[in-house]
Design an enzyme around this catalytic site. Sequence first.
Site, mmCIF file in Angstrom:
data_model
loop_
_atom_site.group_PDB
_atom_site.id
_atom_site.type_symbol
_atom_site.label_atom_id
_atom_site.label_comp_id
_atom_site.label_asym_id
_atom_site.label_seq_id
_atom_site.Cartn_x
_atom_site.Cartn_y
_atom_site.Cartn_z
ATOM 1 N N ASN A 1 0.695 -1.328 -0.239
ATOM 2 C CA ASN A 1 0.103 0.224 0.573
ATOM 3 C C ASN A 1 1.026 1.647 -0.187
ATOM 4 O OD1 ASN A 1 -1.910 1.505 -0.011
ATOM 5 N ND2 ASN A 1 -2.345 0.985 2.423
ATOM 6 N N HIS B 1 -14.827 -3.947 11.593
ATOM 7 C CA HIS B 1 -13.863 -3.326 11.510
ATOM 8 C C HIS B 1 -15.495 -1.857 11.927
ATOM 9 C CE1 HIS B 1 -9.986 -2.581 10.007
ATOM 10 N NE2 HIS B 1 -10.402 -4.525 10.526
ATOM 11 N N ARG C 1 -14.337 -4.755 15.845
ATOM 12 C CA ARG C 1 -12.705 -3.237 16.354
ATOM 13 C C ARG C 1 -13.628 -2.150 16.446
ATOM 14 N NH1 ARG C 1 -7.536 -1.371 12.026
ATOM 15 N NH2 ARG C 1 -9.523 0.166 12.170
ATOM 16 N N TYR D 1 -7.094 8.009 12.681
ATOM 17 C CA TYR D 1 -7.414 7.080 11.605
ATOM 18 C C TYR D 1 -7.773 6.505 12.572
ATOM 19 C CZ TYR D 1 -5.394 1.911 11.654
ATOM 20 O OH TYR D 1 -5.895 0.573 11.340
ATOM 21 N N ASP E 1 -7.145 -0.445 17.595
ATOM 22 C CA ASP E 1 -5.523 -0.323 17.157
ATOM 23 C C ASP E 1 -5.452 0.565 17.209
ATOM 24 O OD1 ASP E 1 -3.423 -0.456 14.996
ATOM 25 O OD2 ASP E 1 -5.043 -0.804 13.573
ATOM 26 N N HIS F 1 -2.160 1.001 16.256
ATOM 27 C CA HIS F 1 -1.467 2.715 15.283
ATOM 28 C C HIS F 1 -0.142 3.311 15.277
ATOM 29 C CE1 HIS F 1 -2.041 2.672 10.679
ATOM 30 N NE2 HIS F 1 -2.295 1.654 10.885
ATOM 31 N N GLU G 1 -3.896 -3.365 19.541
ATOM 32 C CA GLU G 1 -3.217 -3.673 18.128
ATOM 33 C C GLU G 1 -1.807 -2.881 18.010
ATOM 34 O OE1 GLU G 1 -3.461 -3.930 13.202
ATOM 35 O OE2 GLU G 1 -5.407 -4.001 14.765
ATOM 36 N N GLU H 1 1.497 -6.128 11.931
ATOM 37 C CA GLU H 1 0.636 -5.543 10.761
ATOM 38 C C GLU H 1 2.288 -5.372 9.162
ATOM 39 O OE1 GLU H 1 -1.230 -2.182 9.205
ATOM 40 O OE2 GLU H 1 -2.405 -3.555 10.302
ATOM 41 N N ARG I 1 0.664 -10.271 14.267
ATOM 42 C CA ARG I 1 -0.474 -9.970 12.895
ATOM 43 C C ARG I 1 0.238 -10.057 11.733
ATOM 44 N NH1 ARG I 1 -2.777 -5.876 12.320
ATOM 45 N NH2 ARG I 1 -4.596 -6.696 11.527
ATOM 46 N N HIS J 1 -2.811 -9.416 9.476
ATOM 47 C CA HIS J 1 -4.031 -8.192 8.650
ATOM 48 C C HIS J 1 -4.699 -8.277 7.883
ATOM 49 C CE1 HIS J 1 -4.244 -4.104 7.419
ATOM 50 N NE2 HIS J 1 -3.279 -4.593 5.943
ATOM 51 N N ASP K 1 -6.312 -3.083 2.165
ATOM 52 C CA ASP K 1 -4.954 -2.626 0.873
ATOM 53 C C ASP K 1 -4.573 -4.222 0.699
ATOM 54 O OD1 ASP K 1 -4.144 -3.849 3.587
ATOM 55 O OD2 ASP K 1 -2.778 -1.668 3.483
ATOM 56 N N GLU L 1 -8.205 -10.841 10.826
ATOM 57 C CA GLU L 1 -8.899 -9.558 10.430
ATOM 58 C C GLU L 1 -9.850 -9.886 9.036
ATOM 59 O OE1 GLU L 1 -7.935 -4.418 9.786
ATOM 60 O OE2 GLU L 1 -6.600 -6.472 9.171
ATOM 61 N N TRP M 1 2.139 7.760 12.211
ATOM 62 C CA TRP M 1 0.016 7.836 11.756
ATOM 63 C C TRP M 1 -0.455 6.355 12.398
ATOM 64 C CZ3 TRP M 1 -1.873 4.540 7.894
ATOM 65 C CH2 TRP M 1 -3.413 4.551 7.613
#
Length: 403
Positions: free
Chosen positions: A38, A123, A148, A160, A211, A213, A237, A263, A284, A313, A317, A340, A403
């Site tokens: 991605n 999600h 999630r 995010y 998550d 992130h 996560e 991930e 993950r 994951h 993407d 996921e 991010w």
Amino acid sequence: MPKIVAARVIVTCPGRNFVTLKIECDDGTTGVGDATLNGREMAVASYLNDHVVPCLIGRDAHRIEDIWQYLYKGAYWRRGPVTMTAIAAVDMALWDIKGKIAGLPVYQLLGGAARDGVTVYCHANGSTIDDTIAAAIEYRDKGYRAIRIQCGVPGLPTTYGVSKDRHHYEPADGHLPSESVWSTAKYMRVVPELFAAAREALGWDIHLLHDIHHRLTPIEAGRLGKDLEPYRPFWLEDATPAENQAAFRLIRQHTTAPLAAGEIFNSIWDCKELIENQLIDYVRATVVHAGGLTHLRRIAALADLYQVRTGCHGATDLSPVTMAAALHFGLSVPNFGIQEHMPHTAETDAVFPHAYTYASGMMHPGEAPGLGVDIDEDLAAQHDYRRAFLPVNRLEDGTLWSW
């Protein structure tokens, strides 16, 4: 022996970019592998075209392990997301070919089913807590038993995990990277409120995941985990960046909340210390970014020794090719935890016809020989590549942040 006579890289964008490798053998058998990275798709496409495909022609497609070692050790410059994604694409395609020649779905070649289906999580997100809870109830009513939950952070314009289309989250949204603003303090205040509302609305029979992130320091992650312990999260996560694997020791000292990471891992070395020291509960790493089924099975085998389970994951993407491979993996691996699941758009599903199915919170790869997924090359050619970057994050004072 089935000899490889051709291999081509197909780049398409049915709503988002995907890179697919298709390998063809002299008996006409073909196999597909996902090569999507991605935001850096064309780097992998070039790596495959310029450095990998020429090395495949004439090789015995059945020699999956030998080809994997050749591409990994033979490159000298090992690991990294571009290299390992390219290797994964070859590996998936070869397992697909082997399954088709054997007349068996890939999971049967991996030892057969270790369970009836692959439990998946979805999600639920929204700009407010109420919006997220409404989405979670909708998913619960569709049969999901693990959800999630992510919500907007008051005072921040974007967050995010929160999308305009709550069913199809595509963060790679700009010709150049968009910039988001982040505040740890504001985030830490809203997440416990989100979990409290979710438990009140959903009860205790639904698993709740979240998550982070990579956006917290270890001590901040420990504090958040402690705050969430009363609500029994299934996992937190990517609580902190994992380049320093030992950082997870500090989180473990302060919370019993289960931890998931990986991930963005692309080899067993990225998670070796985390697994051996039992600093995470779920790994993950995914098929496409961790060297394919051949290497991901090694990661799972190491994790199994330490009672660490898988939680691959599976965002959009990754193409349906990876989803199929992940389901064959998840159905067969003994220490599977959860998978996921973000459903692809109808546009993407049309380009990648597949045999896998969802029902009552579980997925199954199907019984088609090989991976059970293909690419419609004529349809793929109608969707031209569009450059798209993932966003970047800055603190409120302008400092660049994860991010």
